[in-house]
Write an enzyme that holds these catalytic residues in place. Structure first.
Site, mmCIF file in Angstrom:
data_model
loop_
_atom_site.group_PDB
_atom_site.id
_atom_site.type_symbol
_atom_site.label_atom_id
_atom_site.label_comp_id
_atom_site.label_asym_id
_atom_site.label_seq_id
_atom_site.Cartn_x
_atom_site.Cartn_y
_atom_site.Cartn_z
ATOM 1 N N TYR A 20 38.484 39.544 35.821
ATOM 2 C CA TYR A 20 38.933 39.565 36.987
ATOM 3 C C TYR A 20 40.197 38.494 37.441
ATOM 4 O O TYR A 20 41.206 38.929 37.316
ATOM 5 C CB TYR A 20 38.186 39.168 38.320
ATOM 6 C CG TYR A 20 38.657 39.211 39.759
ATOM 7 C CD1 TYR A 20 39.153 40.334 40.427
ATOM 8 C CD2 TYR A 20 38.758 37.733 40.666
ATOM 9 C CE1 TYR A 20 39.841 40.272 41.458
ATOM 10 C CE2 TYR A 20 39.456 38.011 41.793
ATOM 11 C CZ TYR A 20 39.886 39.015 42.256
ATOM 12 O OH TYR A 20 40.445 38.904 43.422
ATOM 13 N N LYS A 23 44.108 39.421 37.389
ATOM 14 C CA LYS A 23 44.900 39.091 38.621
ATOM 15 C C LYS A 23 46.160 38.049 38.058
ATOM 16 O O LYS A 23 47.330 38.084 38.655
ATOM 17 C CB LYS A 23 44.123 38.201 39.683
ATOM 18 C CG LYS A 23 42.956 39.333 40.269
ATOM 19 C CD LYS A 23 43.840 40.267 41.261
ATOM 20 C CE LYS A 23 43.889 39.624 42.379
ATOM 21 N NZ LYS A 23 44.334 40.782 43.243
#
Length: 285
Positions: A146, A150
């Site tokens: 993640y 991002k």
């Protein structure tokens, strides 16, 4: 500035999207929500398009038809739990924002705001008085998918700042800028979000309390939090600031100085990076 009243919220059926949608509709904006699914009846009276951000053509057509002045990208995958380790984070978070950027450039969008995370600069190390000048946490040191996804997506958004659509005019044999103004981009890095009706963190805390495994202490917190109304206020202030900026450029100035803004939200200073005079704009719009 009165014609800048259309906003597209990608991932708009989630918690943050619902609060933004209600706020902007109350401020007389034409709001369109884009998401892959929408459950419940909290957004029953809103204009909602169910689709897939990985479908580039669908997103380009949607932006081209709706012609939003502002696009907020909230859609994300892998924010918590086992999904943080899923390689789909790269597909959805990175490829999804690439499609959003292209749709914004082709559609003449004035402002794209990307909702990132402070995980792009934080990986467990001590981070005191962090600002937008903090270095990115090395992608290879993240323990999940993640955070790196991002980080990659955020950089793409900032690199898109100032882009215009360029078309080739066969008659005059020269390139022409289709957009009068280049795309302005902004990244907001919120901490964990809490507030009324929040359904991701709060229910888990309640379950931990019921199970007797919840520990509460004052000071030395291991998780930072940002209140939903403070986060919404950040979006509002930056959008108003950018609209004013573009209006001034169009009406009064003959030159353009571009800017990039990164907003790092913390409970201690949730509005500290807003570059506006609070006497000019307020969270009430």
């Amino acid at each position: 500035m009165t014609d800048s009243k259309r906003i597209l919220i990608i991932g708009g059926c989630g918690y943050v999207g619902q609060h933004l949608a209600k706020k902007y509709r109350n401020d007389d904006w034409d709001v369109l929500l884009f998401d892959w699914v929408c459950t419940g009846n909290k957004l029953a009276n809103f204009n909602i398009h169910i689709g897939n951000i990985l479908d580039r053509d669908e997103l380009v057509n949607l932006v081209g038809n709706f012609k939003p002045h502002v696009v907020i990208h909230l859609a994300s995958y892998g924010m918590s739990g086992s999904a943080m380790l899923d390689q789909k984070c790269y597909q959805i978070n990175v490829n999804g924002i690439m499609n959003t950027i292209e749709a914004c450039v082709l559609g003449g969008v004035q402002l794209l705001i990307y909702t990132s995370t402070y995980n792009v600069v934080f990986g467990g190390q001590v981070l005191m008085n962090g600002t937008e000048k903090c270095d990115y946490y090395p992608c290879e040191l993240h323990t999940d998918a993640y955070g790196p996804s991002k980080s990659m997506a955020e950089r793409l958004v900032l690199e898109a700042h100032g882009k215009k659509q360029i078309l080739f005019n066969s008659r005059e044999k020269e390139q022409q800028n289709v957009n009068r103004n280049p795309l302005q981009t902004c990244v907001i890095r919120p901490a964990a979000i809490y507030g009324e009706d929040e359904e991701r963190h709060f229910p888990r805390i309640i379950n931990h309390i019921d199970s007797g495994i919840f520990m509460f202490r004052i000071g030395q917190a291991t998780v930072d939090w940002v209140y939903i109304d403070n986060l919404v206020c950040n979006f509002i202030l930056h959008i108003h600031y950018t609209i004013l900026y573009i209006y001034i450029l169009n009406e009064y100035l003959c030159y353009c100085t571009t800017f990039v803004v990164i907003l790092l939200l913390t409970p201690q200073s949730p509005l500290s990076m807003i570059l506006v005079d609070s006497s000019i704009f307020s969270c009430s719009g």
